[in-house]
Enzyme design. Structure first.
Site, short mmCIF file in Angstrom:
data_model
loop_
_atom_site.label_atom_id
_atom_site.label_comp_id
_atom_site.label_asym_id
_atom_site.label_seq_id
_atom_site.Cartn_x
_atom_site.Cartn_y
_atom_site.Cartn_z
N ASP A 154 0.71 -1.01 -0.11
CA ASP A 154 0.06 -0.02 -0.06
C ASP A 154 1.03 1.13 0.02
O ASP A 154 2.03 1.14 0.42
CB ASP A 154 -0.95 0.13 1.21
CG ASP A 154 -1.82 -1.18 1.26
OD1 ASP A 154 -2.16 -1.72 0.21
OD2 ASP A 154 -2.43 -1.52 2.30
N1 URA Z 1 -1.03 -6.06 3.85
C1 URA Z 1 -1.54 -4.83 3.89
O1 URA Z 1 -2.73 -4.59 4.27
N2 URA Z 1 -1.13 -3.92 3.18
C2 URA Z 1 0.25 -4.14 2.47
O2 URA Z 1 0.66 -2.82 2.14
C3 URA Z 1 0.79 -5.26 2.66
C4 URA Z 1 0.05 -6.08 3.04
#
Ligand code: URA
Length: 258
Positions: free
Chosen positions: A124
């Site tokens: 993310d």
């Molecule tokens: N899980 C998440 O919620 N976000 C990420 O960036 C990676 C794994």
């Protein structure tokens, strides 16, 4: 010794085609393999001798992606480009994509390379830590495939301390709104129960946040500590380096490519 490539370094490429997330022209792919020139490749494509993923392709505008299977007269054609493997310590506020239509900062603004690299999975925007980029489509596809159970270790900073009962339930596997998570390892920092290490093996979209949300916790911070055992040790946020030969061999072994 490991060589650290700083933010301002550039990696030279013999490949002059512009970076793109929509692959490269089929005729260039064939020419890069040494089979023939681009112009000859066009003739071969028009004659119906070329298959992409087992389907005859006569469209000269067709682009191929990493991992596509290209054949001429049913013989596999491998594009001979130098394979590149990069480890990035992803900073916050960076999108895991090769190009962003809204012109937000992407990982490619951080990893300045002329190679057409692709991220192995997604983090993310504000998730930090280990992100591998490569143009080795076969390795990337396998590392992302749940079948190979590649370990991802995350450190999540929650909005409140994690109850041991919830940790136990999460470790047994959770049904979230979008998926069912497999059993996993959870470790609560003894000094601060809102800091939790979680080890997952499937790579589902926003999986850590969704797992904790299911139990009423918000993930305020997320850092990927390791991916298939590769860590960012020695790399500051925003720094990147080439993976060593041994690390590439390790990754290939992890997904049964060697
Ligand atoms: N899980 C998440 O919620 N976000 C990420 O960036 C990676 C794994």
């Amino acid at each position: 010794m490991r060589k650290t490539v700083n933010k301002h370094s550039k990696i030279k490429s013999s490949n002059s085609e512009k970076e793109t997330n929509s692959g490269i022209r089929l005729n260039k792919y064939i020419a890069d393999s040494g089979f023939c020139s681009r112009r000859q490749a066009d003739e071969i494509i028009k004659s119906g001798r070329v298959k992409v993923n087992n389907v005859i392709e006569t469209n000269l505008a067709r682009r191929v992606q990493p991992g596509d299977n290209v054949q001429i007269d049913s013989n596999p054609i491998k594009q001979s480009v130098k394979l590149e493997y990069i480890l990035l310590n992803k900073p916050k506020d960076t999108i895991t994509t090769v190009r962003d239509e809204k012109h937000r900062k992407t990982i490619m603004d951080v990893v300045k390379t002329k190679f057409r690299l692709f991220p192995v999975g997604r983090l993310d925007r504000n998730t930090t830590g280990v992100l591998i980029l490569t143009n080795d489509g076969e390795l990337a596809n396998r590392l992302m495939h749940p079948k190979y159970q590649v370990e991802r270790v995350y450190l999540a900073g929650l909005d409140k301390p994690l109850k041991f009962t919830d940790a136990e339930r999460i470790s047994k596997g959770v049904t979230t709104e979008d998926f069912k998570s497999s059993p996993c390892e959870i470790f609560i920092d003894p000094a601060d129960h809102s800091l939790v290490y979680i080890t997952l093996k499937e790579g589902k979209n926003r999986e850590v946040k969704k797992i904790f949300e299911t139990f009423g916790y918000k993930v305020k911070k997320l850092d990927r500590k390791s991916f298939a055992g590769i860590t960012t040790a020695g790399l500051a946020r925003g720094e990147f380096r080439r993976l060593t030969k041994q690390e590439v061999i390790h990754l290939k072994k992890a997904v049964k490519l060697i």
